[in-house]
Design a protein around this motif. Structure first.
Motif, PDB file in Angstrom:
ATOM      1  N   MET A 149       0.859  -1.185   0.000  1.00 25.80           N
ATOM      2  CA  MET A 149       0.000   0.000   0.000  1.00 25.80           C
ATOM      3  C   MET A 149       0.895   1.235   0.000  1.00 25.80           C
ATOM      4  N   ALA A 150       0.543   2.219  -0.831  1.00 25.53           N
ATOM      5  CA  ALA A 150       1.450   3.350  -1.001  1.00 25.53           C
ATOM      6  C   ALA A 150       0.702   4.589  -1.460  1.00 25.53           C
ATOM      7  N   ARG A 151       1.397   5.705  -1.374  1.00 17.82           N
ATOM      8  CA  ARG A 151       0.942   6.943  -1.994  1.00 17.82           C
ATOM      9  C   ARG A 151       2.119   7.522  -2.761  1.00 17.82           C
ATOM     10  N   SER A 152       1.892   7.893  -4.019  1.00 16.77           N
ATOM     11  CA  SER A 152       2.968   8.411  -4.859  1.00 16.77           C
ATOM     12  C   SER A 152       3.162   9.905  -4.642  1.00 16.77           C
ATOM     13  N   LEU A 153       4.341  10.377  -5.036  1.00 14.82           N
ATOM     14  CA  LEU A 153       4.561  11.818  -5.088  1.00 14.82           C
ATOM     15  C   LEU A 153       3.650  12.412  -6.157  1.00 14.82           C
TER      16      LEU A 153
END
Length: 301
Positions: A149-153
């Protein structure tokens, strides 16, 4: 008149965009040797179940977690190898994913998606409900599962709010051009939506309020709902609806997240809507960094 208001999300742990990657690895059970892609059906089922779970507030080990926005699948995250013993930030960079924040969860034992969700709810409730994340990758090797699970720039080429809003419009109309199943509802293809400046202004107002005051909800800080915000802009409607997203670094990812959440997907495919507006607002000092609002409507005749 009816307000169509699918549930959405809320605040997020802080991060420093562009300066560091916050990563973590959580493991249950044995370690997989080489995870493979989960098949498309597995990915879709897991993602739908997670997004449905995130739609309601949850008590996770005594801590209340507000509703969180839908996650979108990401092929770069799907294709990551076994995370065990490796640096997640390096793997993400090699995969071409520029992360602001990321976390990996590995679970061994579940034979199907329902069993996997049982384990995730019991042991990783807080991770599932973390509104810091906007993307997810899912891989599987037999009974060994890996979720990243992630959030990109943020993308540097999104344009201004209206340009991005009209990109949302184009993406949504492409979706509406084909039949689609949203949860347990199947929608035939339907007519494209038209851009409406008043709905765009209502979307911008709410995105700005969420970004400035660092919250994520259909209810504004002045207790307004989408119908009231649309009327402020002079839009009189017979039907009104709203989709929200936070943390997604592009219009494409915001729409992808909505499509993987049955309620938001149903809004996009609803043939009774004829117009829309959409906008994003960025506040690097806020928890989610970027907030998206889409307002859909059918005007009074």
């Amino acid at each position: 008149m009816e307000d169509v208001l699918p549930p959405m999300s809320s605040p997020v742990p802080r991060f420093s965009a562009g300066r560091c990657i916050c990563v973590a690895l959580l493991t249950t059970g044995l370690v997989a040797a080489t995870p493979a892609y989960a098949d498309a059906d597995d990915t879709s089922r897991v993602l739908t179940l997670i997004n449905e779970y995130r739609e309601s507030g949850r008590d996770c080990n005594g801590d209340f977690n507000p509703p969180a926005g839908p996650l979108a699948t990401n092929n770069a995250l799907n294709g990551l190898p076994n995370i065990s013993g490796q640096d997640l930030s390096s793997l993400l960079q090699r995969a071409g994913y520029q992360a602001a924040q990321a976390q990996a969860v590995r679970v061994t034992g579940p034979e199907d998606t329902a069993m996997l969700m049982t384990v995730l709810k019991q042991q990783y409730c807080g991770v599932l409900m973390n509104p810091a994340y906007a993307d997810v990758g899912i891989s599987r090797n037999g009974t060994k599962w890996q979720l990243v699970m992630a959030r990109s720039l943020l993308s540097s080429g999104m344009g201004d709010w209206e340009e991005a809003g009209r990109e949302v419009l184009d993406l949504v109309n492409e979706v509406r051009g084909e039949s689609r199943t949203c949860g347990d509802q199947t929608f035939p293809s339907t007519l494209p939506l038209a851009w409406n400046d008043q709905l765009g202004s209502a979307a911008l107002e709410h995105s700005h309020d969420m970004a400035k005051q660092n919250y994520f909800s259909h209810t504004g800080r002045d207790n307004s709902q989408v119908g009231e915000r649309a009327r402020r802009e002079g839009y009189e409607y017979q039907l009104i609806g709203e989709n929200l997203a936070a943390g997604h670094g592009s219009a494409k990812q915001a729409v992808a997240g909505w499509l993987m959440s049955p309620g938001h997907c149903a809004n996009l495919m609803n043939p009774e809507f004829t117009e829309m507006g959409a906008a994003y607002v960025v506040n690097p000092a806020s928890d989610s960094a970027i907030f998206w609002t889409q307002v859909l409507g059918a005007p009074k005749e």
